[in-house]
Scaffold this motif. Structure first.
Motif, mmCIF file in Angstrom:
data_model
loop_
_atom_site.group_PDB
_atom_site.id
_atom_site.type_symbol
_atom_site.label_atom_id
_atom_site.label_comp_id
_atom_site.label_asym_id
_atom_site.label_seq_id
_atom_site.Cartn_x
_atom_site.Cartn_y
_atom_site.Cartn_z
ATOM 1 N N ARG A 1 -8.267 -1.118 15.617
ATOM 2 C CA ARG A 1 -7.430 -0.079 14.994
ATOM 3 C C ARG A 1 -6.658 -0.641 13.811
ATOM 4 N NH1 ARG A 1 -3.602 3.240 18.769
ATOM 5 N NH2 ARG A 1 -3.247 4.214 16.751
ATOM 6 N N LEU A 2 -6.058 -1.818 14.001
ATOM 7 C CA LEU A 2 -5.254 -2.417 12.944
ATOM 8 C C LEU A 2 -6.124 -2.879 11.778
ATOM 9 C CD1 LEU A 2 -2.364 -3.153 12.168
ATOM 10 C CD2 LEU A 2 -2.695 -5.369 13.280
ATOM 11 N N PHE A 3 -7.287 -3.419 12.085
ATOM 12 C CA PHE A 3 -8.195 -3.868 11.029
ATOM 13 C C PHE A 3 -8.585 -2.696 10.134
ATOM 14 C CE2 PHE A 3 -12.108 -5.071 8.991
ATOM 15 C CZ PHE A 3 -11.997 -6.435 8.788
ATOM 16 N N LYS A 4 -8.970 -1.587 10.731
ATOM 17 C CA LYS A 4 -9.384 -0.433 9.929
ATOM 18 C C LYS A 4 -8.216 0.104 9.104
ATOM 19 C CE LYS A 4 -11.847 3.947 10.011
ATOM 20 N NZ LYS A 4 -12.546 4.965 10.833
ATOM 21 N N ARG A 5 -7.028 0.089 9.677
ATOM 22 C CA ARG A 5 -5.859 0.586 8.952
ATOM 23 C C ARG A 5 -5.567 -0.260 7.712
ATOM 24 N NH1 ARG A 5 0.321 0.423 11.289
ATOM 25 N NH2 ARG A 5 1.372 0.857 9.306
ATOM 26 N N LEU A 6 -5.685 -1.597 7.822
ATOM 27 C CA LEU A 6 -5.300 -2.483 6.729
ATOM 28 C C LEU A 6 -6.436 -2.777 5.750
ATOM 29 C CD1 LEU A 6 -2.983 -5.074 8.513
ATOM 30 C CD2 LEU A 6 -2.381 -2.931 7.397
ATOM 31 N N ASN B 1 -9.281 -0.625 5.505
ATOM 32 C CA ASN B 1 -9.915 0.661 5.163
ATOM 33 C C ASN B 1 -11.382 0.724 5.545
ATOM 34 O OD1 ASN B 1 -7.523 1.701 4.027
ATOM 35 N ND2 ASN B 1 -7.985 0.728 2.059
ATOM 36 N N ARG B 2 -11.828 -0.166 6.404
ATOM 37 C CA ARG B 2 -13.191 -0.155 6.931
ATOM 38 C C ARG B 2 -13.170 -0.679 8.361
ATOM 39 N NH1 ARG B 2 -13.855 1.992 2.679
ATOM 40 N NH2 ARG B 2 -15.641 1.919 1.260
ATOM 41 N N THR B 3 -14.142 -0.253 9.165
ATOM 42 C CA THR B 3 -14.288 -0.869 10.475
ATOM 43 C C THR B 3 -14.771 -2.306 10.280
ATOM 44 O OG1 THR B 3 -16.613 -0.254 10.739
ATOM 45 C CG2 THR B 3 -14.954 1.363 11.459
ATOM 46 N N VAL B 4 -14.658 -3.108 11.323
ATOM 47 C CA VAL B 4 -15.105 -4.502 11.231
ATOM 48 C C VAL B 4 -16.578 -4.562 10.848
ATOM 49 C CG1 VAL B 4 -15.519 -6.620 12.532
ATOM 50 C CG2 VAL B 4 -13.406 -5.332 12.889
ATOM 51 N N GLN B 5 -17.406 -3.752 11.491
ATOM 52 C CA GLN B 5 -18.842 -3.789 11.219
ATOM 53 C C GLN B 5 -19.146 -3.383 9.778
ATOM 54 O OE1 GLN B 5 -17.368 -2.316 13.825
ATOM 55 N NE2 GLN B 5 -18.097 -3.536 15.570
ATOM 56 N N GLU B 6 -18.471 -2.333 9.299
ATOM 57 C CA GLU B 6 -18.681 -1.893 7.915
ATOM 58 C C GLU B 6 -18.244 -2.972 6.937
ATOM 59 O OE1 GLU B 6 -18.020 2.925 7.865
ATOM 60 O OE2 GLU B 6 -16.272 1.650 8.150
ATOM 61 N N TYR B 7 -17.105 -3.592 7.209
ATOM 62 C CA TYR B 7 -16.585 -4.604 6.300
ATOM 63 C C TYR B 7 -17.525 -5.803 6.210
ATOM 64 C CZ TYR B 7 -13.672 -8.214 4.256
ATOM 65 O OH TYR B 7 -13.206 -9.225 3.441
ATOM 66 N N VAL B 8 -17.989 -6.299 7.349
ATOM 67 C CA VAL B 8 -18.904 -7.443 7.346
ATOM 68 C C VAL B 8 -20.170 -7.110 6.570
ATOM 69 C CG1 VAL B 8 -20.349 -8.924 8.789
ATOM 70 C CG2 VAL B 8 -17.994 -8.431 9.483
ATOM 71 N N LYS B 9 -20.712 -5.919 6.794
ATOM 72 C CA LYS B 9 -21.933 -5.521 6.081
ATOM 73 C C LYS B 9 -21.694 -5.454 4.578
ATOM 74 C CE LYS B 9 -23.126 -1.252 5.607
ATOM 75 N NZ LYS B 9 -23.555 0.162 5.807
ATOM 76 N N MET C 1 4.399 -14.033 14.112
ATOM 77 C CA MET C 1 3.413 -13.682 13.093
ATOM 78 C C MET C 1 3.426 -12.178 12.853
ATOM 79 S SD MET C 1 -0.760 -14.106 13.173
ATOM 80 C CE MET C 1 -0.725 -15.883 13.302
ATOM 81 N N HIS C 2 3.426 -11.781 11.570
ATOM 82 C CA HIS C 2 3.321 -10.360 11.245
ATOM 83 C C HIS C 2 1.910 -9.859 11.550
ATOM 84 C CE1 HIS C 2 7.225 -10.192 9.301
ATOM 85 N NE2 HIS C 2 6.922 -11.268 8.608
ATOM 86 N N ALA C 3 1.800 -8.565 11.791
ATOM 87 C CA ALA C 3 0.491 -7.987 12.106
ATOM 88 C C ALA C 3 -0.504 -8.201 10.963
ATOM 89 C CB ALA C 3 0.650 -6.496 12.413
ATOM 90 N N TRP C 4 -0.021 -8.062 9.722
ATOM 91 C CA TRP C 4 -0.940 -8.231 8.596
ATOM 92 C C TRP C 4 -1.456 -9.663 8.502
ATOM 93 C CZ3 TRP C 4 0.292 -11.913 5.085
ATOM 94 C CH2 TRP C 4 1.636 -12.238 4.886
ATOM 95 N N GLU C 5 -0.638 -10.636 8.947
ATOM 96 C CA GLU C 5 -1.086 -12.024 8.931
ATOM 97 C C GLU C 5 -2.242 -12.238 9.903
ATOM 98 O OE1 GLU C 5 2.465 -14.978 8.043
ATOM 99 O OE2 GLU C 5 3.043 -13.535 9.584
ATOM 100 N N GLU D 1 -6.643 -9.296 -0.225
ATOM 101 C CA GLU D 1 -5.523 -10.218 0.013
ATOM 102 C C GLU D 1 -4.389 -9.354 0.579
ATOM 103 O OE1 GLU D 1 -4.079 -13.778 0.504
ATOM 104 O OE2 GLU D 1 -5.917 -13.587 -0.673
ATOM 105 N N ILE D 2 -4.378 -9.190 1.899
ATOM 106 C CA ILE D 2 -3.511 -8.206 2.549
ATOM 107 C C ILE D 2 -2.038 -8.504 2.326
ATOM 108 C CG2 ILE D 2 -2.934 -7.160 4.774
ATOM 109 C CD1 ILE D 2 -5.806 -7.848 5.665
ATOM 110 N N SER D 3 -1.697 -9.773 2.189
ATOM 111 C CA SER D 3 -0.291 -10.146 2.026
ATOM 112 C C SER D 3 0.355 -9.481 0.819
ATOM 113 C CB SER D 3 -0.162 -11.665 1.892
ATOM 114 O OG SER D 3 -0.806 -12.123 0.718
#
Length: 304
Positions: free
Chosen positions: A40-45, A47-55, A1-5, A117-119
């Motif tokens: 780290r990977l989530f924020k890179r792909l 552009n937000r931390t997990v908490q920021e993105y969920v909010k 599996m690719h990291a983006w997947e 849609e990261i893909s």
């Protein structure tokens, strides 16, 4: 599996469980990564931390709930994981610049943070080859416009920092408000307009003021310009055109347009060693055969 997947899997999980308690530990398990590398990977792909993105995704989805006047704001807040009315109000105002009560009273169009849609960032297509991602289809071609096209409508100044990046900025949607004005008033000018094609245009950037001009209007059916409207021309020339299809008009002008723009400007053009002039146009076509379709037109230039 690719990291983006792995990250796409967690983004999909968040969307399906948006009203539930979502922990970074659970998401890292889904991704098959340690919590440290996952975050780290989530924020890179994304552009937000997990908490920021969920909010931000929760705040995007509550807009539709606030449209239902019969629902109490407190109930909406609790349903989407906010601990109190006050906590929800602070988050909403810091994101959109107004309180939930003010939104219900004024109902402005808002920019919201959309699900990525990261893909698409890791897929390269040739010209004339459709790309399917999520519920949208896009296709990129080069087109020559031999004759100028004249459009009549309205224009306004837009602060660049409030609208870019599209799909990730938040606040009042100024271009959307202009479209709202156009659709409200266009019947008064119906004799001057072709109802089958409309155009949004971003142009005349002013870096010193940090703004650009945005136009919203319809294809002119005659040469006269009615009082109260402005004329803009899509000039003849060579264009790169990104055609987009979606299952609904709302999805077309929000998620699909965001994903297509991100792909066109962030992936396809750079990989073809192309940049664009400070101009872009969005052509909207009347719904035919149940298909919602639009095109993004840009003027390409080779990277020197």
């Amino acid at each position: 599996m690719h990291a983006w997947e792995a990250i796409q899997n967690t983004v999909d999980y968040i969307e399906a469980h948006i009203k539930e308690d979502i922990s970074a530990e659970r998401l890292s398990e889904i991704a098959g990564l340690s919590p440290f590398y996952f975050q780290r990977l989530f924020k890179r792909l994304v552009n937000r931390t997990v908490q920021e993105y969920v909010k931000l995704r929760r705040l995007s989805l509550v807009i539709a709930e606030l449209e239902k006047d019969q629902q109490r704001i407190l109930d909406i807040a609790l349903d989407y994981g906010f601990s109190s009315h006050a906590n929800f109000t602070r988050a909403f105002k810091s994101t959109y610049g107004l309180t939930p009560e003010e939104y219900r009273d004024r109902r402005p169009l808002l920019n919201t943070f959309l699900k990525p849609e990261i893909s698409m960032s890791y897929t390269m297509i040739d010209e004339g080859v459709p790309l399917l991602a999520g519920n949208i289809v896009l296709e990129i071609n080069r087109k020559t416009l031999n004759e100028p096209e004249t459009y009549l409508g309205f224009e306004t100044k837009v602060k660049i920092e409030d609208q870019i990046p599209a799909g990730e900025s938040t606040g009042v949607d100024i271009p959307g408000q202009l479209w709202k004005q156009y659709h409200k008033e266009k019947e008064r000018f119906a004799e001057y307009l072709n109802p089958d094609v409309e155009l949004g245009m971003s142009y005349r950037p002013d870096p010193q003021r940090g703004e650009f001009t945005y136009f919203a209007g319809g294809l002119a059916s005659q040469k006269e310009i009615p009082e109260g409207m402005v004329k803009e021309v899509l000039p003849p020339g060579e264009y790169v055109v990104c055609g987009i299809e979606a299952e609904s008009f709302e999805e077309l002008v929000t998620k699909a347009l965001y994903q297509a723009g991100k792909y066109l400007f962030g992936t396809w053009l750079p990989n073809h060693k192309l940049v664009t002039q400070p101009f872009s146009a969005e052509k909207y076509f009347k719904n035919m055969d149940g298909i919602y379709y639009m095109e993004v037109w840009v003027i390409p230039a080779a990277i020197e």
